[in-house]
Motif scaffolding. Structure first.
Motif, PDB file in Angstrom:
ATOM      1  N   UNK A  70      32.954  27.569  34.919  1.00 39.09           N
ATOM      2  CA  UNK A  70      31.773  28.433  34.903  1.00 39.09           C
ATOM      3  C   UNK A  70      32.056  29.758  35.620  1.00 39.09           C
ATOM      4  N   UNK A  71      32.772  29.684  36.726  1.00 37.44           N
ATOM      5  CA  UNK A  71      33.093  30.906  37.478  1.00 37.44           C
ATOM      6  C   UNK A  71      34.008  31.813  36.653  1.00 37.44           C
ATOM      7  N   UNK A  72      34.942  31.223  35.901  1.00 35.68           N
ATOM      8  CA  UNK A  72      35.811  32.030  35.032  1.00 35.68           C
ATOM      9  C   UNK A  72      34.984  32.736  33.955  1.00 35.68           C
ATOM     10  N   UNK A  73      33.969  32.068  33.433  1.00 35.00           N
ATOM     11  CA  UNK A  73      33.082  32.710  32.461  1.00 35.00           C
ATOM     12  C   UNK A  73      32.328  33.870  33.118  1.00 35.00           C
ATOM     13  N   UNK A  74      31.895  33.656  34.341  1.00 33.94           N
ATOM     14  CA  UNK A  74      31.190  34.708  35.074  1.00 33.94           C
ATOM     15  C   UNK A  74      32.125  35.897  35.321  1.00 33.94           C
ATOM     16  N   UNK A  75      33.367  35.604  35.677  1.00 36.11           N
ATOM     17  CA  UNK A  75      34.345  36.681  35.894  1.00 36.11           C
ATOM     18  C   UNK A  75      34.547  37.459  34.594  1.00 36.11           C
ATOM     19  N   UNK A  76      34.629  36.737  33.474  1.00 35.40           N
ATOM     20  CA  UNK A  76      34.744  37.407  32.183  1.00 35.40           C
ATOM     21  C   UNK A  76      33.566  38.321  31.908  1.00 35.40           C
ATOM     22  N   UNK A  77      32.366  37.881  32.283  1.00 33.85           N
ATOM     23  CA  UNK A  77      31.166  38.693  32.108  1.00 33.85           C
ATOM     24  C   UNK A  77      31.234  39.947  32.982  1.00 33.85           C
ATOM     25  N   UNK A  78      31.666  39.792  34.239  1.00 36.79           N
ATOM     26  CA  UNK A  78      31.800  40.950  35.132  1.00 36.79           C
ATOM     27  C   UNK A  78      32.856  41.927  34.620  1.00 36.79           C
ATOM     28  N   UNK A  79      33.879  41.389  33.988  1.00 38.46           N
ATOM     29  CA  UNK A  79      34.981  42.233  33.512  1.00 38.46           C
ATOM     30  C   UNK A  79      34.543  43.146  32.360  1.00 38.46           C
ATOM     31  N   UNK A  80      33.436  42.810  31.698  1.00 36.31           N
ATOM     32  CA  UNK A  80      32.947  43.661  30.599  1.00 36.31           C
ATOM     33  C   UNK A  80      32.572  45.048  31.095  1.00 36.31           C
ATOM     34  N   UNK A  81      32.224  45.165  32.376  1.00 32.67           N
ATOM     35  CA  UNK A  81      31.794  46.447  32.945  1.00 32.67           C
ATOM     36  C   UNK A  81      32.928  47.180  33.660  1.00 32.67           C
ATOM     37  N   UNK A  82      34.150  46.675  33.514  1.00 28.16           N
ATOM     38  CA  UNK A  82      35.299  47.242  34.221  1.00 28.16           C
ATOM     39  C   UNK A  82      36.351  47.663  33.200  1.00 28.16           C
ATOM     40  N   UNK A  83      37.043  48.749  33.470  1.00 30.00           N
ATOM     41  CA  UNK A  83      38.162  49.154  32.616  1.00 30.00           C
ATOM     42  C   UNK A  83      39.337  48.216  32.889  1.00 30.00           C
ATOM     43  N   UNK A  84      39.759  47.413  31.892  1.00 30.61           N
ATOM     44  CA  UNK A  84      40.816  46.429  32.138  1.00 30.61           C
ATOM     45  C   UNK A  84      42.226  47.024  32.196  1.00 30.61           C
ATOM     46  N   UNK A  85      42.409  48.270  31.765  1.00 32.77           N
ATOM     47  CA  UNK A  85      43.750  48.855  31.702  1.00 32.77           C
ATOM     48  C   UNK A  85      44.465  48.908  33.056  1.00 32.77           C
ATOM     49  N   UNK A  86      43.836  49.440  34.132  1.00 36.90           N
ATOM     50  CA  UNK A  86      44.536  49.476  35.416  1.00 36.90           C
ATOM     51  C   UNK A  86      44.834  48.067  35.953  1.00 36.90           C
ATOM     52  N   UNK A  87      43.943  47.131  35.669  1.00 40.94           N
ATOM     53  CA  UNK A  87      44.162  45.750  36.123  1.00 40.94           C
ATOM     54  C   UNK A  87      45.358  45.160  35.395  1.00 40.94           C
ATOM     55  N   UNK A  88      45.386  45.341  34.066  1.00 39.63           N
ATOM     56  CA  UNK A  88      46.499  44.812  33.271  1.00 39.63           C
ATOM     57  C   UNK A  88      47.808  45.477  33.673  1.00 39.63           C
ATOM     58  N   UNK A  89      47.773  46.774  33.970  1.00 42.02           N
ATOM     59  CA  UNK A  89      48.984  47.482  34.379  1.00 42.02           C
ATOM     60  C   UNK A  89      49.545  46.895  35.673  1.00 42.02           C
ATOM     61  N   UNK A  90      48.660  46.589  36.627  1.00 43.59           N
ATOM     62  CA  UNK A  90      49.113  46.015  37.897  1.00 43.59           C
ATOM     63  C   UNK A  90      49.661  44.603  37.676  1.00 43.59           C
ATOM     64  N   UNK A  91      49.011  43.823  36.827  1.00 41.12           N
ATOM     65  CA  UNK A  91      49.516  42.480  36.531  1.00 41.12           C
ATOM     66  C   UNK A  91      50.877  42.555  35.838  1.00 41.12           C
ATOM     67  N   UNK A  92      51.062  43.553  34.980  1.00 44.53           N
ATOM     68  CA  UNK A  92      52.362  43.736  34.324  1.00 44.53           C
ATOM     69  C   UNK A  92      53.445  44.051  35.351  1.00 44.53           C
ATOM     70  N   UNK A  93      53.092  44.841  36.355  1.00 45.67           N
ATOM     71  CA  UNK A  93      54.057  45.146  37.420  1.00 45.67           C
ATOM     72  C   UNK A  93      54.417  43.860  38.158  1.00 45.67           C
TER      73      UNK A  93
END
Length: 174
Positions: A70-93
C-alpha cells in the motif's frame, strides 16, 4: 444518397493519454518508487526528493507485507507530482549505467593502469591531490604488480581502484 450530416470523427477522439498509457506510466512511477525504497539511507539523502516523498520512502523501508504494498502505491501517487528525470538520473549514477558514471569508471581504470606502468604517476597524484596517501598507493602498486606476476587474485589491484575512486570522489565534492 441522403442528406445526412457528415460524421464528425474528431468528437469521438479522447483527450489526453489513453487509460492503458496512464496505467503504464503509473506502474513505471511505482517501480521507480520501489527503487528508492531499496536505497540505503546514505544514498537516499543524495536523491533530489520533496520532503513528503522522502518521508513516505523512509516509512516504506520499515513496513512489511501488505502495508509495504500500500505504501508503494502511495509513493507512486506522490511521484505523479514530481519530475522523475532527476531521480532516475541519480539512480542511474548509483547503478553505474549513466554515461557520466561509465566515463568516470573508465578514466579511473586508465589512471590505475598508468600508475602500474609508471611509478612517476604517484608524483602527479601528489600534486593534484595533496591529501592522498602516497605510501598506501605505493604499497598497493607494488602488491598489484606482484599479484599480476604470480597470477594471484587481484586484491591489491581492486583496492588500488577503490582508493583512486575515493580520491576522485573527494576531488569532485570539493
Amino acid at each position: 444518397m441522403t442528406d445526412h450530416d457528415p460524421i464528425d470523427l474528431e468528437d469521438d477522439v479522447p483527450e489526453g493519454p489513453s487509460k492503458t498509457r496512464r496505467k503504464k506510466d503509473s506502474d513505471a512511477l511505482q517501480r521507480l518508487g520501489a527503487e528508492l525504497v531499496a536505497l540505503s539511507a546514505e544514498r537516499l539523502k543524495k536523491v533530489p526528493l520533496p520532503d513528503n516523498l522522502r518521508d513516505a520512502v523512509r516509512a516504506c523501508q520499515r513496513f512489511k507485507m501488505e502495508a509495504r504494498r500500500r505504501q508503494l502505491q502511495y509513493i507512486g501517487k506522490l511521484m505523479r507530482n514530481v519530475d522523475p528525470e532527476p531521480i532516475q538520473a541519480m539512480l542511474d549514477v548509483f547503478n553505474g549505467v549513466s554515461a557520466e558514471e561509465i566515463a568516470r569508471q573508465h578514466r579511473i581504470e586508465r589512471q590505475r593502469e598508468r600508475l602500474l606502468e609508471d611509478e612517476g604517476m604517484l608524483f602527479e597524484l601528489a600534486e593534484r591531490h595533496p591529501g592522498a596517501d602516497l605510501q598506501r598507493l605505493r604499497v598497493l602498486r607494488r602488491n598489484a604488480l606482484k599479484e599480476r606476476e604470480s597470477q594471484k587474485p587481484p586484491r591489491a589491484y581492486r583496492e588500488l581502484f577503490r582508493i583512486l575512486r575515493e580520491i576522485d570522489d573527494a576531488t569532485n565534492n570539493e
